[in-house]
Design a protein around this motif. Structure first.
Motif, short mmCIF file in Angstrom:
data_model
loop_
_atom_site.label_atom_id
_atom_site.label_comp_id
_atom_site.label_asym_id
_atom_site.label_seq_id
_atom_site.Cartn_x
_atom_site.Cartn_y
_atom_site.Cartn_z
N ASP A 263 -69.88 -63.88 -25.85
CA ASP A 263 -70.21 -63.91 -24.42
C ASP A 263 -70.80 -65.23 -23.94
OD1 ASP A 263 -69.37 -61.28 -24.37
OD2 ASP A 263 -71.38 -60.45 -24.59
N CYS A 264 -71.00 -66.21 -24.85
CA CYS A 264 -71.57 -67.48 -24.40
C CYS A 264 -70.47 -68.43 -23.97
CB CYS A 264 -72.42 -68.09 -25.51
SG CYS A 264 -71.49 -68.72 -26.92
N THR A 265 -70.86 -69.53 -23.36
CA THR A 265 -69.89 -70.53 -22.92
C THR A 265 -69.48 -71.40 -24.11
OG1 THR A 265 -71.58 -72.19 -22.42
CG2 THR A 265 -71.04 -70.60 -20.68
N PRO A 266 -68.33 -72.07 -24.02
CA PRO A 266 -67.91 -72.96 -25.11
C PRO A 266 -68.95 -74.05 -25.40
CG PRO A 266 -66.08 -72.54 -23.63
CD PRO A 266 -67.29 -71.94 -22.98
N GLU A 267 -69.67 -74.49 -24.38
CA GLU A 267 -70.68 -75.52 -24.59
C GLU A 267 -71.88 -74.99 -25.37
OE1 GLU A 267 -67.95 -76.44 -21.49
OE2 GLU A 267 -69.34 -74.72 -21.62
N GLU A 268 -72.21 -73.72 -25.18
CA GLU A 268 -73.36 -73.13 -25.87
C GLU A 268 -73.06 -72.75 -27.31
OE1 GLU A 268 -75.70 -70.72 -22.33
OE2 GLU A 268 -73.83 -69.90 -23.12
N ARG A 269 -71.77 -72.54 -27.60
CA ARG A 269 -71.41 -71.94 -28.88
C ARG A 269 -71.82 -72.75 -30.11
NH1 ARG A 269 -66.00 -69.48 -28.02
NH2 ARG A 269 -67.30 -67.97 -26.92
N PRO A 270 -71.63 -74.06 -30.15
CA PRO A 270 -72.03 -74.80 -31.37
C PRO A 270 -73.51 -74.65 -31.70
CG PRO A 270 -70.59 -76.14 -30.00
CD PRO A 270 -70.94 -74.93 -29.18
N ASP A 271 -74.37 -74.74 -30.68
CA ASP A 271 -75.81 -74.63 -30.95
C ASP A 271 -76.16 -73.22 -31.41
OD1 ASP A 271 -78.57 -75.69 -30.79
OD2 ASP A 271 -78.80 -74.15 -29.25
N ARG A 272 -75.55 -72.21 -30.82
CA ARG A 272 -75.85 -70.84 -31.21
C ARG A 272 -75.32 -70.53 -32.61
NH1 ARG A 272 -75.56 -67.12 -25.69
NH2 ARG A 272 -77.09 -68.38 -24.55
N LEU A 273 -74.19 -71.09 -32.94
CA LEU A 273 -73.67 -70.93 -34.30
C LEU A 273 -74.62 -71.53 -35.31
CD1 LEU A 273 -69.83 -71.57 -34.07
CD2 LEU A 273 -70.93 -69.60 -35.14
N ARG A 274 -75.16 -72.71 -34.98
CA ARG A 274 -76.11 -73.37 -35.89
C ARG A 274 -77.36 -72.51 -36.07
NH1 ARG A 274 -80.57 -76.01 -34.92
NH2 ARG A 274 -80.17 -76.00 -32.67
N LEU A 275 -77.88 -71.98 -34.98
CA LEU A 275 -79.09 -71.17 -35.05
C LEU A 275 -78.87 -69.89 -35.84
CD1 LEU A 275 -80.34 -71.53 -31.36
CD2 LEU A 275 -81.49 -72.43 -33.39
N ILE A 276 -77.78 -69.20 -35.53
CA ILE A 276 -77.49 -67.92 -36.19
C ILE A 276 -77.18 -68.14 -37.67
CG2 ILE A 276 -75.86 -66.00 -36.27
CD1 ILE A 276 -75.63 -66.27 -33.22
N GLY A 277 -76.49 -69.25 -37.97
CA GLY A 277 -76.11 -69.52 -39.35
C GLY A 277 -77.28 -69.76 -40.28
N ALA A 278 -78.44 -70.09 -39.72
CA ALA A 278 -79.62 -70.34 -40.55
C ALA A 278 -80.40 -69.07 -40.86
CB ALA A 278 -80.54 -71.33 -39.84
N VAL A 279 -79.98 -67.94 -40.28
CA VAL A 279 -80.71 -66.68 -40.44
C VAL A 279 -79.87 -65.71 -41.25
CG1 VAL A 279 -81.79 -64.75 -39.21
CG2 VAL A 279 -81.86 -67.05 -38.23
#
Length: 306
Positions: free
Chosen positions: A104-120
């Motif tokens: 549900d996020c925008t393409p611009e938000e996705r890289p940062d959210r992937l990085r955050l989620i990937g660390a958890v």
């Protein structure tokens, strides 16, 4: 006495299944025929049926063996399996919410959210948050107080999170894992317990003040004078061997203002978002209590808004 094939037929399983459990010592043989073939008595049928029942619950073979060897082991095995299932269920809920967040996020938000989620991890744990507080709390603080503070300061991830809560926890985890922030917070300028202060006296008193102010926070009452503020100031004064006077309150207000730290403020903001209900005001945090008490002090000495 039954042959392996007869036992398999009686139990409604394959010969391969009987041989598998026999080879692992879960299904003892009663005897061997003259030709060396396995023979089983009626008790083997009961044991095989029990094994099948336990395996239907997806218990590992090793756990089945424990139950067969010890009559009192079943309760422990069941409890362990329930914990494991709970962990799996929490992981699935977390993964689903994380995927929905990315969808549900925008393409611009996705890289940062992937990085955050990937660390958890999924399900997430709070080890990084607890480690953060152990590193920034004063050295020499009694273990009892450290445990109390960590328990109050570390929010537990929701068992069935919303996508927004996944993002909040990931941001909280990233903040607590940032070594630069930890190093900054360990500097004397940001430590309430430096300058001849007795940490145990200070944090004991601050804990009492936070408990006193919780009712005001839940009722959303504005900061005001009273028992909670007096306890807060007294904790600072006693920890420094000083008296609670108007001059000390003026000095303390200035000191606390200079020691304000945006990362800690951000931590408490995220913790409140994570632990709060899905609707209505969030549950009070130690950070919210500290903010309220500081604001009450500033208001009392005529410095509103600081």
């Amino acid at each position: 006495m039954w042959s392996i094939g007869e036992l398999a037929e009686q139990a409604g399983v394959t010969v391969k299944t009987v041989r598998f459990y026999s080879d692992r010592g879960l299904l003892p043989e009663a005897a061997r025929s003259a030709g060396g073939h396995r023979r089983y008595g009626p008790e083997a049928l009961d044991r095989l049926r029990l094994i099948r029942s336990l395996r239907t619950l997806e218990l590992p073979v090793s756990e089945v063996g424990r139950v067969l060897d010890r009559e009192d082991a079943l309760e422990d095995v069941i409890a362990a399996q329930l914990r494991e299932l709970g962990s799996r269920r929490a992981a699935l809920h977390w993964r689903e919410a994380a995927l929905r967040l990315l969808r549900d996020c925008t393409p611009e938000e996705r890289p940062d959210r992937l990085r955050l989620i990937g660390a958890v991890s999924a399900p997430p744990n709070t080890a990084a948050l607890a480690r953060f507080w152990r590193r920034v709390l004063p050295v020499g603080l009694p273990a009892r107080l450290v445990s109390v503070i960590i328990e109050a300061a570390v929010p537990q991830p929701p068992a069935d999170p919303t996508p927004g809560q996944v993002l909040v926890f990931a941001r909280l985890h990233a903040l607590a894992s940032d070594a630069r922030i930890v190093i900054d917070l360990c500097q004397p300028a940001f430590r309430l317990s430096d300058g001849g202060c007795r940490p145990a006296v200070l944090y004991d008193g601050l804990g009492e003040a936070c408990a006193l102010v919780s009712a005001d926070l839940r009722a959303q009452r504005p900061p005001h004078e009273g028992e909670a503020l007096d306890c807060f100031v007294s904790a600072h004064a006693r920890s420094r061997g000083m008296r609670d006077t108007p001059a000390f309150r003026q000095q303390l207000s200035g000191l606390l203002t200079r020691m304000a730290n945006p990362p800690i403020d951000r931590y408490w903001q995220l913790a409140a978002e994570l632990s709060g209900p899905r609707s209505g005001p969030p549950e009070p945090t130690l950070g919210a209590a500290d903010d309220w008490l500081r604001a009450a002090l500033d208001t009392q000495i005529g410095r509103p808004g600081l």
